[in-house]
Design a protein around this motif. Structure first.
Motif, PDB file in Angstrom:
ATOM      1  N   TRP A 125       0.840  -1.196   0.000  1.00 42.28           N
ATOM      2  CA  TRP A 125       0.000   0.000   0.000  1.00 42.28           C
ATOM      3  C   TRP A 125       0.875   1.246   0.000  1.00 42.28           C
ATOM      4  N   GLN A 126       0.599   2.132  -0.956  1.00 41.47           N
ATOM      5  CA  GLN A 126       1.333   3.384  -1.065  1.00 41.47           C
ATOM      6  C   GLN A 126       0.435   4.535  -0.639  1.00 41.47           C
ATOM      7  N   ILE A 127       0.960   5.393   0.243  1.00 40.40           N
ATOM      8  CA  ILE A 127       0.210   6.567   0.696  1.00 40.40           C
ATOM      9  C   ILE A 127       0.858   7.807   0.093  1.00 40.40           C
ATOM     10  N   VAL A 128       0.091   8.501  -0.731  1.00 44.10           N
ATOM     11  CA  VAL A 128       0.569   9.688  -1.444  1.00 44.10           C
ATOM     12  C   VAL A 128      -0.126  10.911  -0.853  1.00 44.10           C
ATOM     13  N   VAL A 129       0.643  11.957  -0.554  1.00 43.76           N
ATOM     14  CA  VAL A 129       0.080  13.168   0.056  1.00 43.76           C
ATOM     15  C   VAL A 129       0.524  14.386  -0.738  1.00 43.76           C
ATOM     16  N   ASP A 130      -0.445  15.198  -1.118  1.00 47.16           N
ATOM     17  CA  ASP A 130      -0.183  16.458  -1.817  1.00 47.16           C
ATOM     18  C   ASP A 130      -0.666  17.600  -0.931  1.00 47.16           C
ATOM     19  N   ILE A 131       0.271  18.330  -0.340  1.00 50.55           N
ATOM     20  CA  ILE A 131      -0.064  19.451   0.536  1.00 50.55           C
ATOM     21  C   ILE A 131      -0.342  20.683  -0.320  1.00 50.55           C
ATOM     22  N   GLY A 132      -1.523  21.283  -0.148  1.00 46.16           N
ATOM     23  CA  GLY A 132      -1.867  22.482  -0.905  1.00 46.16           C
ATOM     24  C   GLY A 132      -1.533  23.763  -0.177  1.00 46.16           C
ATOM     25  N   GLY A 133      -1.583  23.735   1.148  1.00 45.79           N
ATOM     26  CA  GLY A 133      -1.266  24.906   1.969  1.00 45.79           C
ATOM     27  C   GLY A 133      -0.927  24.455   3.373  1.00 45.79           C
ATOM     28  N   SER A 141      -4.162  31.899  13.031  1.00 47.38           N
ATOM     29  CA  SER A 141      -4.368  30.452  13.023  1.00 47.38           C
ATOM     30  C   SER A 141      -3.400  29.794  12.048  1.00 47.38           C
ATOM     31  N   VAL A 142      -3.213  28.497  12.229  1.00 41.95           N
ATOM     32  CA  VAL A 142      -2.410  27.707  11.305  1.00 41.95           C
ATOM     33  C   VAL A 142      -3.356  26.788  10.555  1.00 41.95           C
ATOM     34  N   GLN A 143      -3.221  26.736   9.226  1.00 39.16           N
ATOM     35  CA  GLN A 143      -4.121  25.933   8.410  1.00 39.16           C
ATOM     36  C   GLN A 143      -3.335  24.942   7.558  1.00 39.16           C
ATOM     37  N   ILE A 144      -3.972  23.817   7.319  1.00 36.07           N
ATOM     38  CA  ILE A 144      -3.432  22.829   6.387  1.00 36.07           C
ATOM     39  C   ILE A 144      -4.536  22.410   5.436  1.00 36.07           C
ATOM     40  N   SER A 145      -4.192  22.265   4.184  1.00 37.44           N
ATOM     41  CA  SER A 145      -5.105  21.673   3.201  1.00 37.44           C
ATOM     42  C   SER A 145      -4.302  20.659   2.402  1.00 37.44           C
ATOM     43  N   SER A 165      -8.705  19.128   5.323  1.00 36.46           N
ATOM     44  CA  SER A 165      -8.514  20.547   5.615  1.00 36.46           C
ATOM     45  C   SER A 165      -8.821  20.776   7.085  1.00 36.46           C
ATOM     46  N   ASP A 166      -7.954  21.511   7.755  1.00 32.19           N
ATOM     47  CA  ASP A 166      -8.145  21.745   9.183  1.00 32.19           C
ATOM     48  C   ASP A 166      -7.349  22.982   9.588  1.00 32.19           C
ATOM     49  N   SER A 167      -7.682  23.526  10.738  1.00 25.97           N
ATOM     50  CA  SER A 167      -6.948  24.688  11.263  1.00 25.97           C
ATOM     51  C   SER A 167      -6.974  24.660  12.774  1.00 25.97           C
ATOM     52  N   MET A 168      -6.027  25.355  13.376  1.00 27.20           N
ATOM     53  CA  MET A 168      -6.017  25.482  14.829  1.00 27.20           C
ATOM     54  C   MET A 168      -5.271  26.751  15.210  1.00 27.20           C
ATOM     55  N   MET A 169      -5.580  27.251  16.395  1.00 22.80           N
ATOM     56  CA  MET A 169      -4.923  28.451  16.902  1.00 22.80           C
ATOM     57  C   MET A 169      -3.725  28.025  17.759  1.00 22.80           C
ATOM     58  N   LEU A 185      -1.429  19.555  13.566  1.00 19.45           N
ATOM     59  CA  LEU A 185      -2.252  19.355  12.377  1.00 19.45           C
ATOM     60  C   LEU A 185      -1.816  18.114  11.599  1.00 19.45           C
ATOM     61  N   LEU A 186      -0.526  17.812  11.600  1.00 17.59           N
ATOM     62  CA  LEU A 186      -0.056  16.573  10.979  1.00 17.59           C
ATOM     63  C   LEU A 186      -0.551  15.351  11.747  1.00 17.59           C
ATOM     64  N   VAL A 187      -0.717  15.488  13.061  1.00 16.09           N
ATOM     65  CA  VAL A 187      -1.315  14.411  13.854  1.00 16.09           C
ATOM     66  C   VAL A 187      -2.740  14.148  13.368  1.00 16.09           C
ATOM     67  N   ARG A 188      -3.502  15.210  13.156  1.00 15.77           N
ATOM     68  CA  ARG A 188      -4.883  15.053  12.691  1.00 15.77           C
ATOM     69  C   ARG A 188      -4.933  14.459  11.286  1.00 15.77           C
ATOM     70  N   LEU A 189      -4.005  14.867  10.430  1.00 13.25           N
ATOM     71  CA  LEU A 189      -3.922  14.266   9.097  1.00 13.25           C
ATOM     72  C   LEU A 189      -3.607  12.778   9.204  1.00 13.25           C
ATOM     73  N   SER A 190      -2.668  12.439  10.081  1.00  7.95           N
ATOM     74  CA  SER A 190      -2.305  11.031  10.293  1.00  7.95           C
ATOM     75  C   SER A 190      -3.515  10.226  10.779  1.00  7.95           C
ATOM     76  N   ASP A 191      -4.300  10.810  11.698  1.00  2.00           N
ATOM     77  CA  ASP A 191      -5.492  10.134  12.192  1.00  2.00           C
ATOM     78  C   ASP A 191      -6.489   9.880  11.061  1.00  2.00           C
ATOM     79  N   SER A 192      -6.631  10.862  10.175  1.00  2.00           N
ATOM     80  CA  SER A 192      -7.570  10.714   9.057  1.00  2.00           C
ATOM     81  C   SER A 192      -7.145   9.577   8.137  1.00  2.00           C
ATOM     82  N   ILE A 193      -5.849   9.515   7.834  1.00  2.00           N
ATOM     83  CA  ILE A 193      -5.342   8.441   6.986  1.00  2.00           C
ATOM     84  C   ILE A 193      -5.491   7.084   7.667  1.00  2.00           C
ATOM     85  N   ALA A 194      -5.161   7.031   8.948  1.00  2.00           N
ATOM     86  CA  ALA A 194      -5.214   5.768   9.685  1.00  2.00           C
ATOM     87  C   ALA A 194      -6.633   5.227   9.751  1.00  2.00           C
TER      88      ALA A 194
END
Length: 198
Positions: A125-133, A141-145, A165-169, A185-194
């Motif tokens: 299984w290959q996990i590919v991630v494209d960060i937009g922001g 705030s800090v945002q990730i998309s 997509s998520d953000s936090m202060m 925010l990378l933790v939340r991204l990791s949770d979403s993938i997992a």
């Protein structure tokens, strides 16, 4: 006349001393500071057995983030490049390393390979991630998309494809606070993938 000459000499001496002091202050180098994103220490349930070999990557980031300086936004259309607050390693490599650690603790795969790999590595299984922001915004705030997908490496079939997509202060306005929020925010991204992987 002698008194006027004395006053002029004293003024000239005082101005020279001030100029030397200012030059000395200007020549003091500003120390660069280096930062890294960090994984968390949360471990998911191990389950009955380890999952198949995972491959993480490629991780892509926008060109404006692909630099050693930490970038923030002062408006929707204006970026601020901090000359003295820098990433200690390329940002895409740092993100990849953090995702590997986070997913390893959550999914307990048999093994994780980092992109690029070859056919002998046995990636299933290959996990590919494209960060937009991925930066601090004008409101603080800090945002990730991002877009991410899970691919069957042998067949090339995309089995899961998601937007994230998520953000936090941050806890404060310092660069340390900003980088800590980015790590969270990378933790939340990791949770979403997992969650999708399981």
């Amino acid at each position: 006349m002698m008194q006027m000459t004395t006053i002029r000499n004293r003024l000239a001496g005082a101005m020279l001393a001030m100029s030397i002091g200012m030059l000395g202050a200007c020549s003091t180098p500003v120390q660069e500071r280096y930062f890294v994103l960090s994984p968390d220490d949360v471990s998911g349930p191990s389950g009955n057995g380890k999952t198949a070999v995972m491959g993480i990557g490629p991780i892509t980031i926008p060109s404006h983030l692909d630099r050693s300086q930490i970038v923030t936004r002062s408006s929707d259309n204006r970026l601020v490049i901090n000359q003295f607050d820098r990433w200690a390693e390329p940002l895409d490599e740092n993100i990849q390393r953090v995702l590997i650690e986070n997913l390893d603790r959550r999914l307990h795969p048999q093994r994780i390979e980092t992109f690029p790999w070859n056919s002998r590595d046995g990636v299933v299984w290959q996990i590919v991630v494209d960060i937009g922001g991925f930066e601090r915004q004008p409101d603080g705030s800090v945002q990730i998309s991002a877009r991410w997908k899970i691919v069957n490496f042998d067949s090339g079939e995309t089995v899961v494809s998601e937007r994230f997509s998520d953000s936090m202060m941050p806890r404060d306005t310092t660069t340390e606070g900003t980088v800590a929020a980015m790590s969270d925010l990378l933790v939340r991204l990791s949770d979403s993938i997992a969650r999708s992987y399981q």
